[in-house]
Design a protein around this motif. Structure first.
Motif, PDB file in Angstrom:
ATOM      1  N   PRO A  70      -2.660   5.827  -4.510  1.00 49.91           N
ATOM      2  CA  PRO A  70      -1.815   5.665  -5.695  1.00 49.91           C
ATOM      3  C   PRO A  70      -2.000   6.846  -6.645  1.00 49.91           C
ATOM      4  CG  PRO A  70      -2.929   3.612  -5.184  1.00 49.91           C
ATOM      5  CD  PRO A  70      -3.522   4.664  -4.284  1.00 49.91           C
ATOM      6  N   ALA A  71      -0.895   7.295  -7.220  1.00 52.42           N
ATOM      7  CA  ALA A  71      -0.948   8.428  -8.141  1.00 52.42           C
ATOM      8  C   ALA A  71      -1.712   8.043  -9.401  1.00 52.42           C
ATOM      9  CB  ALA A  71       0.472   8.872  -8.492  1.00 52.42           C
ATOM     10  N   PRO A  72      -2.434   9.005 -10.005  1.00 53.19           N
ATOM     11  CA  PRO A  72      -3.110   8.728 -11.267  1.00 53.19           C
ATOM     12  C   PRO A  72      -2.117   8.337 -12.361  1.00 53.19           C
ATOM     13  CG  PRO A  72      -3.697  10.907 -10.407  1.00 53.19           C
ATOM     14  CD  PRO A  72      -2.622  10.352  -9.533  1.00 53.19           C
ATOM     15  N   HIS A 123       0.803  -1.222   0.000  1.00 52.33           N
ATOM     16  CA  HIS A 123       0.000   0.000   0.000  1.00 52.33           C
ATOM     17  C   HIS A 123       0.839   1.276   0.000  1.00 52.33           C
ATOM     18  CE1 HIS A 123      -2.857  -3.101   1.389  1.00 52.33           C
ATOM     19  NE2 HIS A 123      -3.630  -2.473   0.529  1.00 52.33           N
ATOM     20  N   LEU A 124       2.084   1.198   0.412  1.00 49.99           N
ATOM     21  CA  LEU A 124       3.007   2.335   0.299  1.00 49.99           C
ATOM     22  C   LEU A 124       4.091   1.943  -0.694  1.00 49.99           C
ATOM     23  CD1 LEU A 124       3.352   3.478   4.018  1.00 49.99           C
ATOM     24  CD2 LEU A 124       2.067   4.600   2.196  1.00 49.99           C
ATOM     25  N   ASN A 125       3.688   1.801  -1.946  1.00 50.11           N
ATOM     26  CA  ASN A 125       4.607   1.347  -2.984  1.00 50.11           C
ATOM     27  C   ASN A 125       4.293   2.080  -4.276  1.00 50.11           C
ATOM     28  OD1 ASN A 125       6.687  -0.135  -4.077  1.00 50.11           O
ATOM     29  ND2 ASN A 125       5.414  -1.910  -4.538  1.00 50.11           N
ATOM     30  N   GLY A 126       5.332   2.508  -4.988  1.00 53.62           N
ATOM     31  CA  GLY A 126       5.150   3.234  -6.239  1.00 53.62           C
ATOM     32  C   GLY A 126       4.863   4.701  -5.989  1.00 53.62           C
ATOM     33  N   PRO A 127       4.407   5.411  -7.026  1.00 54.38           N
ATOM     34  CA  PRO A 127       4.063   6.823  -6.874  1.00 54.38           C
ATOM     35  C   PRO A 127       2.763   6.987  -6.090  1.00 54.38           C
ATOM     36  CG  PRO A 127       4.364   6.236  -9.194  1.00 54.38           C
ATOM     37  CD  PRO A 127       4.355   4.971  -8.416  1.00 54.38           C
TER      38      PRO A 127
END
Length: 192
Positions: free
Chosen positions: A183-185, A47-51
């Motif tokens: 999560p970022a768009p 859940h705290l991964n990527g942009p």
């Protein structure tokens, strides 16, 4: 003289009740085990991964909004070791950068280091929540004070993370933060 004694006793009683509420029934009284039996599981590696995009507000000691911000995070994990780079832009145009180094134990314990954290932060993921405690140093422009911080992050059913943090000095709450992380768009992910 007797009326002054009643005022002092009354003030002491109010102080003691406020302290007891904060310590045993309020925000600080939560423990990770309170959320252990929830169906959704918050795994920081997922859940705290990527942009990630973040929006939030900071409340001052009177409870009024003192600042608003947006954040852009870039998080990456290699097994149980993660890095989370954060860039915050505040409503006054100022910017703050933080880099977290996170280690997740097999038991859900979290160790956290950052450039503006004094010592090592510790936490726990359990059920649909994550708790993190650390000592945060304010920027010199804000006085450079070191604040005791408690972060609680809660996983919403749609995957959004709702974060509530309290900052204390000498045991007294001096600020509170409420933010969302998601999560970022897709257009952000392409630019990252």
């Amino acid at each position: 003289m007797e009326s002054i004694l009643y005022v002092v006793i009354g003030a002491a009683l109010v102080f003691a009740l406020n302290w007891a509420w904060t310590r045993y029934a309020g925000f600080l009284a939560q423990v990770p085990e309170d959320y252990a039996d929830t169906a959704e599981q918050f795994d920081i590696r997922t859940h705290l991964n990527g942009p990630i995009v973040c929006e939030g507000v900071i409340y001052g000691p009177t409870g009024r909004v003192s600042s608003r911000f947006v954040g852009e995070f870039d998080c990456h994990w290699d097994g149980n070791h993660g890095t989370m780079n954060e860039v915050f832009t505040y409503d006054d145009g100022s910017e703050q950068v933080r880099a977290w180094e996170l280690t997740l134990g097999n038991d859900g314990q979290i160790k956290a280091l950052a450039n503006d954290v004094v010592g090592e932060g510790t936490g726990q993921q359990r059920g649909n929540s994550v708790q993190l405690k650390y000592r945060f140093r304010l920027p010199e422009a804000s006085g450079g004070h070191v604040l005791d911080t408690v972060d609680w992050m809660y996983l919403a059913p749609n995957g959004t993370i709702v974060n509530r943090s309290q900052f204390r000095k000498y045991g007294l709450k001096v600020a509170e933060l409420v933010a969302t992380m998601r999560p970022a768009p897709a257009e952000f992910k392409k630019a990252a």
